[in-house]
Design a protein around this motif. Structure first.
Motif, short mmCIF file in Angstrom:
data_model
loop_
_atom_site.label_atom_id
_atom_site.label_comp_id
_atom_site.label_asym_id
_atom_site.label_seq_id
_atom_site.Cartn_x
_atom_site.Cartn_y
_atom_site.Cartn_z
N LEU A 1 17.45 29.88 22.34
CA LEU A 1 16.95 28.52 22.25
C LEU A 1 17.48 27.88 20.98
O LEU A 1 17.61 28.55 19.95
CB LEU A 1 15.42 28.52 22.20
CG LEU A 1 14.68 29.12 23.39
CD1 LEU A 1 13.17 29.13 23.11
CD2 LEU A 1 14.97 28.34 24.66
N ASN A 2 17.75 26.60 21.07
CA ASN A 2 18.10 25.90 19.83
C ASN A 2 16.84 25.77 18.99
O ASN A 2 15.72 26.04 19.46
CB ASN A 2 18.79 24.56 20.11
CG ASN A 2 17.88 23.56 20.80
OD1 ASN A 2 16.67 23.51 20.53
ND2 ASN A 2 18.44 22.75 21.68
N SER A 3 16.98 25.38 17.77
CA SER A 3 15.84 25.37 16.85
C SER A 3 14.72 24.44 17.31
O SER A 3 13.54 24.75 17.13
CB SER A 3 16.29 25.02 15.43
OG SER A 3 16.87 23.73 15.41
N PHE B 1 9.26 24.26 19.53
CA PHE B 1 8.36 23.79 20.57
C PHE B 1 7.60 24.96 21.19
O PHE B 1 6.38 24.91 21.34
CB PHE B 1 9.14 23.02 21.64
CG PHE B 1 8.28 22.51 22.76
CD1 PHE B 1 7.48 21.39 22.58
CD2 PHE B 1 8.26 23.16 23.99
CE1 PHE B 1 6.68 20.93 23.61
CE2 PHE B 1 7.45 22.69 25.02
CZ PHE B 1 6.67 21.57 24.83
N VAL B 2 8.32 26.02 21.53
CA VAL B 2 7.69 27.21 22.12
C VAL B 2 6.69 27.81 21.13
O VAL B 2 5.55 28.13 21.51
CB VAL B 2 8.75 28.26 22.54
CG1 VAL B 2 8.10 29.58 22.92
CG2 VAL B 2 9.61 27.72 23.69
N LEU B 3 7.08 27.92 19.88
CA LEU B 3 6.17 28.48 18.88
C LEU B 3 4.92 27.62 18.70
O LEU B 3 3.82 28.15 18.55
CB LEU B 3 6.90 28.64 17.54
CG LEU B 3 7.99 29.72 17.51
CD1 LEU B 3 8.75 29.67 16.19
CD2 LEU B 3 7.40 31.09 17.76
N SER B 4 5.08 26.30 18.78
CA SER B 4 3.92 25.42 18.64
C SER B 4 2.96 25.59 19.81
O SER B 4 1.74 25.50 19.64
CB SER B 4 4.35 23.96 18.49
OG SER B 4 4.82 23.44 19.71
#
Length: 87
Positions: free
Chosen positions: A5-7, A12-15
């Motif tokens: 994934l790009n940053s 977004f996933v981490l959030s």
């Protein structure tokens, strides 16, 4: 399968995980894929509906339409005839 994934997407996933709604990245990705599939199905339905509307508009332009009041009155008459025949 591994994905990169790009940053922006990684954040977004981490959030989503940090929000507590998802336990891990797999759940986030699974939900995203499900939504993508639903979107694809909606797009197919929308395209089909647009095509049907276009056909209907062409029929209207050609005058290939029925007067709904006439049709309703014909249906009412048939219903009354069936009721009378059943008596």
């Amino acid at each position: 399968m591994n994905i990169s994934l790009n940053s922006t997407h990684e954040q977004f996933v981490l959030s989503k995980i940090e929000s507590g709604k998802y336990a891990n990245a797999d759940e986030v990705i699974a939900t995203a894929l499900q939504l993508l599939e639903e979107h694809d199905q909606y797009t197919l339905w929308l395209n089909d509906t647009r095509q049907k509307v276009a056909v209907g508009l062409e029929e209207i332009e050609r005058g290939d339409v029925l007067d709904t009041e006439v049709v309703i009155n014909q249906l009412k008459e048939k219903l009354l005839q069936k009721r009378e025949a059943q008596k």
